[in-house]
Design an enzyme around this catalytic site. Structure first.
Site, PDB file in Angstrom:
ATOM      1  N   HIS A 204      37.563  51.225  51.772  1.00 31.75           N
ATOM      2  CA  HIS A 204      37.172  52.187  50.732  1.00 31.75           C
ATOM      3  C   HIS A 204      38.088  52.047  49.521  1.00 31.75           C
ATOM      4  O   HIS A 204      38.335  53.015  48.808  1.00 31.75           O
ATOM      5  CB  HIS A 204      37.223  53.632  51.240  1.00 31.75           C
ATOM      6  CG  HIS A 204      36.519  53.847  52.545  1.00 31.75           C
ATOM      7  ND1 HIS A 204      35.215  54.265  52.640  1.00 31.75           N
ATOM      8  CD2 HIS A 204      36.942  53.648  53.819  1.00 31.75           C
ATOM      9  CE1 HIS A 204      34.868  54.342  53.915  1.00 31.75           C
ATOM     10  NE2 HIS A 204      35.898  53.965  54.652  1.00 31.75           N
TER      11      HIS A 204
ATOM     12  N   SER B 118      41.718  38.950  22.877  1.00 29.41           N
ATOM     13  CA  SER B 118      40.843  39.880  22.172  1.00 29.41           C
ATOM     14  C   SER B 118      41.002  39.633  20.668  1.00 29.41           C
ATOM     15  O   SER B 118      42.074  39.256  20.205  1.00 29.41           O
ATOM     16  CB  SER B 118      41.256  41.310  22.508  1.00 29.41           C
ATOM     17  OG  SER B 118      40.951  42.179  21.439  1.00 29.41           O
TER      18      SER B 118
END
Ligand code: ARG
Length: 457
Positions: A156, A278
């Site tokens: 999980h 970026s």
């Protein structure tokens, strides 16, 4: 050059554009396969005295020229040609004369494209298996090198139980190995020749299908001629399904790596040359390769679905719909090839940060081990489980390395059996290499050229 089916009218230009679509471009992929298959077909015609010995050698010479032209990216297929089959016949007629008009005897473009695709898929599947095995090889080596490095195991996404970098990496190697086994088995299906099935119903000529099959190095003839045509798309779907399984595994690996290379976790990192920047944020180093691996996996799965959707409700015999399965096959195949390639690169250069991994092995990771150690000394599981659960703050961490080493049952972090698994991958790789050598030998017997490949990447 007129179309192979040209009669006394001209096809509407919009219909030509619509029906040819990008097939004339895609068919560049099939030129070498079609030339090789055409040599096998011409030899079959010569056996029936439908071509003389001299004519056969003219045809073989022309087809050899076509292979060389394609290797230099100089073989031209124009939209008006419709496809590579037309362009190849046109070349033979233009360059070698009347004999070019004989090579289509007893053949249809339907079995012609099937044969070319079969050669293409057979080689692709073998090469993809080999390429995936070299990724397995690197993952197993990475697992061996980091077998003793602790890592939190998660379920999980939450901290769960002690694990190791070796366990994590080898899990992907074993999963890929099983996908390779499917590809290896697929060869039994791909390695059969559809040539001689003609338009879908064979021909009245006594074409020796076993002869042409063995000339191309196929293990056998695909028996039923209607099935040989109906399997168009069906085999493509099988190949793309195998691609899909490989991509599913690599998408999961990509997802894990995106998480584990997050600076906040810092278990691993990729070197700058495998990261992108970026345009506005000067600090950024983005894992675009991993993100695109995730989206490519979706595209590959989509290609398999596309092919199945196209063929699902087609009636028996050739239908032009088949042509539209070609783009999906080539796109899905190429994407898978590149995906495996980029992971080879990323696994080779993946850096492991042991101190971060050790820091992540917090006390809670050992809660279950603490319980089980007490059970081994005679306490009742459910009682200890509850007691530890109620006093989690009291759980003390255990030695991370000792914890992974004390696991001795098969396949756990202390007993990964890496050598056996790695060995199985190496053995399969040797089998794939010898298959490829077999195809090469068949190609060489056909065209006399060495280093001929049907798949050009
Ligand atoms: N380009 C065609 C294809 O990929 C070749 C077969 C054309 N056959 C036909 N009957 N129109 O399917």
């Amino acid at each position: 050059m007129a179309k192979l089916w040209q009669k006394a009218y001209t096809l509407d230009s919009l219909m030509e554009e619509f029906s040819v679509s990008s097939d004339y471009l895609l068919d560049q992929e099939l030129v070498i396969a079609d030339a090789l298959a055409s040599i096998a077909h011409a030899r079959t015609l010569e056996k029936l005295s439908l071509l003389s010995e001299a004519e056969l050698s003219l045809v073989e010479e022309g087809l050899r020229e076509i292979i060389l032209l394609r290797q230099e990216e100089r073989f031209v297929i124009r939209r008006e040609d419709e496809d590579c089959h037309t362009a190849i016949e046109a070349y033979l007629t233009e360059e070698k004369g009347e004999v070019g008009k004989k090579v289509h005897t007893g053949r249809s473009r339907n079995d012609q494209v099937q044969t070319a695709l079969r050669l293409w898929m057979r080689e692709f599947a073998t090469r993809l298996a080999e390429q995936t095995l070299s990724l397995c090889d690197r993952l197993f080596a990475f697992a061996e090198d980091h077998a003793k490095i602790p890592m939190p195991g998660r379920t999980h996404m939450q901290i769960a139980m002690p694990s190791s970098v070796g366990l994590w990496a080898a899990s992907f190697a074993e999963q890929l190995l099983d996908s390779v086994r499917r590809l290896v088995d697929l060869d039994v299906i791909l390695d059969q020749s559809p040539l001689g099935s003609a338009a879908s119903y064979g021909s009245p000529l006594a074409l020796d299908r076993s002869f042409s099959a063995s000339e191309m190095g196929f293990a056998k003839v695909q028996n039923n001629v209607l099935y040989a045509n109906n399997s168009r798309g069906f085999f493509e779907a099988m190949v793309l399904d195998c691609c899909d399984y490989i991509a599913l595994t690599l998408s999961k690996l990509a997802q894990d790596l995106m998480l584990f290379t997050l600076p906040e976790l810092g278990y691993f990192s990729l070197p700058s040359e495998l990261l992108t920047g970026s345009s506005i944020m000067p600090q950024k180093k983005n894992p675009d390769g991993l993100e695109l691996a995730r989206s490519r996996a979706a595209l590959i799965s989509g290609a398999a679905t596309q092919v199945k959707s196209i063929i699902r409700s087609l009636p028996s015999g050739y239908n032009r719909d088949f042509q539209d399965t070609k783009g999906a096959l080539f796109a899905g195949a190429k994407a898978t090839w590149q995906l495996v390639g980029i992971f080879i690169r990323m696994v080779e250069r993946l850096e492991v940060h042991e101190e971060q991994l050790l820091k992540a092995c917090t006390a809670e990771l050992y809660a279950t081990d603490v319980v089980l150690h007490r059970v081994a000394k005679g306490e009742l599981f459910r009682d200890v489980y509850r007691e530890v659960g109620l006093h989690l703050d009291a759980v003390e961490g255990l030695d991370p390395v000792a914890s992974i080493e004390e696991r001795t049952s098969l396949g756990t972090s202390g007993n990964l059996a890496l050598e056996e698994q790695h060995q199985a991958a190496r053995a399969l790789s040797a089998t794939m290499k010898s298959r490829l050598d077999g195809y090469q030998a068949a190609y060489q017997r056909l065209c006399g050229l060495r280093e001929v490949a049907v798949v050009l990447y």
